[in-house]
Write an enzyme that holds these catalytic residues in place. Structure first.
Site, short mmCIF file in Angstrom:
data_model
loop_
_atom_site.label_atom_id
_atom_site.label_comp_id
_atom_site.label_asym_id
_atom_site.label_seq_id
_atom_site.Cartn_x
_atom_site.Cartn_y
_atom_site.Cartn_z
CE1 TYR A 44 -3.78 -2.18 5.37
CE2 TYR A 44 -3.12 0.03 4.74
CZ TYR A 44 -3.61 -1.21 4.40
OH TYR A 44 -3.93 -1.49 3.08
CB SER A 51 -0.88 0.01 1.26
OG SER A 51 -1.45 1.29 1.47
N1 LIG Z 1 -9.06 -1.28 -0.69
C1 LIG Z 1 -8.07 -0.40 -0.67
O1 LIG Z 1 -8.25 0.82 -0.75
C2 LIG Z 1 -6.65 -0.89 -0.60
C3 LIG Z 1 -5.60 0.01 -0.81
C4 LIG Z 1 -4.29 -0.45 -0.73
C5 LIG Z 1 -4.05 -1.77 -0.44
N2 LIG Z 1 -5.09 -2.62 -0.25
C6 LIG Z 1 -4.80 -4.01 0.07
O2 LIG Z 1 -5.36 -4.86 -0.90
C7 LIG Z 1 -5.65 -6.12 -0.30
C8 LIG Z 1 -7.08 -6.52 -0.61
O3 LIG Z 1 -7.96 -5.52 -0.13
P1 LIG Z 1 -9.51 -5.54 -0.48
O4 LIG Z 1 -10.00 -4.15 -0.41
O5 LIG Z 1 -9.74 -6.35 -1.71
O6 LIG Z 1 -10.07 -6.34 0.79
P2 LIG Z 1 -11.30 -7.38 0.87
O7 LIG Z 1 -11.68 -7.46 2.31
O8 LIG Z 1 -12.35 -7.04 -0.12
O9 LIG Z 1 -10.63 -8.75 0.44
C9 LIG Z 1 -9.86 -9.53 1.31
C10 LIG Z 1 -10.34 -10.96 1.20
O10 LIG Z 1 -9.52 -11.78 2.03
C11 LIG Z 1 -10.37 -12.69 2.72
N3 LIG Z 1 -9.69 -13.07 3.97
C12 LIG Z 1 -9.52 -12.30 5.07
N4 LIG Z 1 -8.84 -13.00 5.99
C13 LIG Z 1 -8.58 -14.21 5.45
C14 LIG Z 1 -7.91 -15.37 5.93
N5 LIG Z 1 -7.36 -15.42 7.14
N6 LIG Z 1 -7.85 -16.45 5.10
C15 LIG Z 1 -8.41 -16.42 3.88
N7 LIG Z 1 -9.05 -15.35 3.38
C16 LIG Z 1 -9.14 -14.25 4.16
C17 LIG Z 1 -11.65 -11.94 2.95
O11 LIG Z 1 -12.73 -12.85 3.18
C18 LIG Z 1 -11.80 -11.16 1.66
O12 LIG Z 1 -12.50 -11.91 0.70
C19 LIG Z 1 -5.34 -5.93 1.20
O13 LIG Z 1 -4.03 -6.40 1.45
C20 LIG Z 1 -5.39 -4.46 1.40
O14 LIG Z 1 -4.60 -4.02 2.48
C21 LIG Z 1 -6.38 -2.21 -0.31
#
Ligand SMILES: NC(=O)c1ccc[n+]([C@@H]2O[C@H](COP(=O)([O-])OP(=O)(O)OC[C@H]3O[C@@H](n4cnc5c(N)ncnc54)[C@H](O)[C@@H]3O)[C@@H](O)[C@H]2O)c1
Length: 266
Positions: free
Chosen positions: A170, A156
């Protein structure tokens, strides 16, 4: 092995490759899973929520792609090993791991001087342990397979930029992901495993909806992004295909900002 000279746009194709997308039912993981499948990869989506995994699989199947649904909690080492083995058995190989489990920052906002230990541990489990365990399992499978491979992590912009919003755990967890990306790239280059990360700014997803629904907060974020908007999940697909394909054969240990220019400016 993912690598070797090919020409033209074929270098972005993933035909014949097998990919595991941890978090493939999530907002970003599902977009990347659909993108890799469209580029020709056979995909296995891994996660805790079967319904969301099935939804990703249905989108891929509707486009004529192949997607296996493998439910697991990837913070459990045995479960991570098992799903990676299942995917490798199903497809007869493993070429690509995408680590898209993580997030949680907006759920545990605390001032830095009072950041609670349990929230800190939860964020590290959700982001770092969830990346470490599937990666160890996949690396062992890739080394045993002798064809090299690709690991794509999701860091991120918060790995490099502070934010005045209670993000201590985070930012530290994403810093760890970026550091591990460089460390793994260094250690596993001898096995032909390239390890890279994408580093988005805010992506319009349910995880950050609460923050982005605040017009003042969103305006503040957008005002600092030269391209004048937050990201969409589709913005991550091209970079993901690049990092998982022969197009990036000589690229490893890199963290690419997907941030509309945010980290290019002040
Ligand atoms: N959304 C944003 O703005 C953003 C920005 C920068 C980075 N990110 C990063 O991108 C990645 C994905 O984010 P997102 O927005 O798609 O999140 P999200 O919550 O939509 O997706 C994460 C998925 O992981 C699954 N999950 C959680 N814990 C788990 C576990 N222990 N075992 C198996 N599955 C598990 C959840 O059920 C979910 O489906 C993350 O690492 C987040 O930090 C997101």
């Amino acid at each position: 092995m993912v690598g070797g000279p090919v020409s033209g746009v074929d270098i972005f194709r993933l035909d014949g490759k097998a990919a595991v997308i941890a978090g493939g039912g999530g907002a970003i993981g599902s977009a990347i899973a659909v993108g890799l499948a469209a580029a020709g990869a056979q995909v296995a989506v891994v996660g805790r929520s079967v319904d969301s995994l099935e939804a990703t699989a249905a989108r891929i199947a509707a486009s004529g792609g192949t997607c296996a649904v493998l439910p697991a909690d990837v913070t459990d080492g045995d479960a991570a090993e098992e799903v990676v083995a299942q995917a490798a058995n199903r497809f007869g190989r493993l070429d690509i791991l995408v680590n898209a489990v993580g997030g949680g920052a907006g759920k545990v906002l605390f001032s830095a001087e009072e950041y609670p230990k349990d929230a800190w541990d939860w964020i590290f489990e959700l982001n770092v342990r969830s990346t470490l365990l599937p990666t160890q399992a996949a690396a062992k499978a890739m080394i045993a397979g002798g064809r090299g491979g690709r690991v794509l992590n999701i860091s991120s912009v918060r790995a490099s930029l502070g934010i005045n919003a209670g993000y201590s755990a985070y930012v530290a967890a994403k810093g760890a992901i970026s550091s591990l990306t460089r460390q793994w790239a260094t250690e596993w280059a001898k096995h032909g495993i390239n390890v890279n990360a994408i580093s988005p700014t805010f992506v319009d997803t349910p995880q950050v909806a609460m923050l982005l629904d605040d017009p003042e907060f969103k305006a503040g974020i957008v005002s600092r992004i030269p391209l004048g908007r937050v990201g969409g999940t589709d913005d991550l697909i091209g970079p993901a295909i690049f990092f998982c394909s022969d197009a990036s054969a000589f690229v490893t240990g890199q963290v690419l900002g997907i941030d509309g220019g945010l980290t290019a400016t002040q």
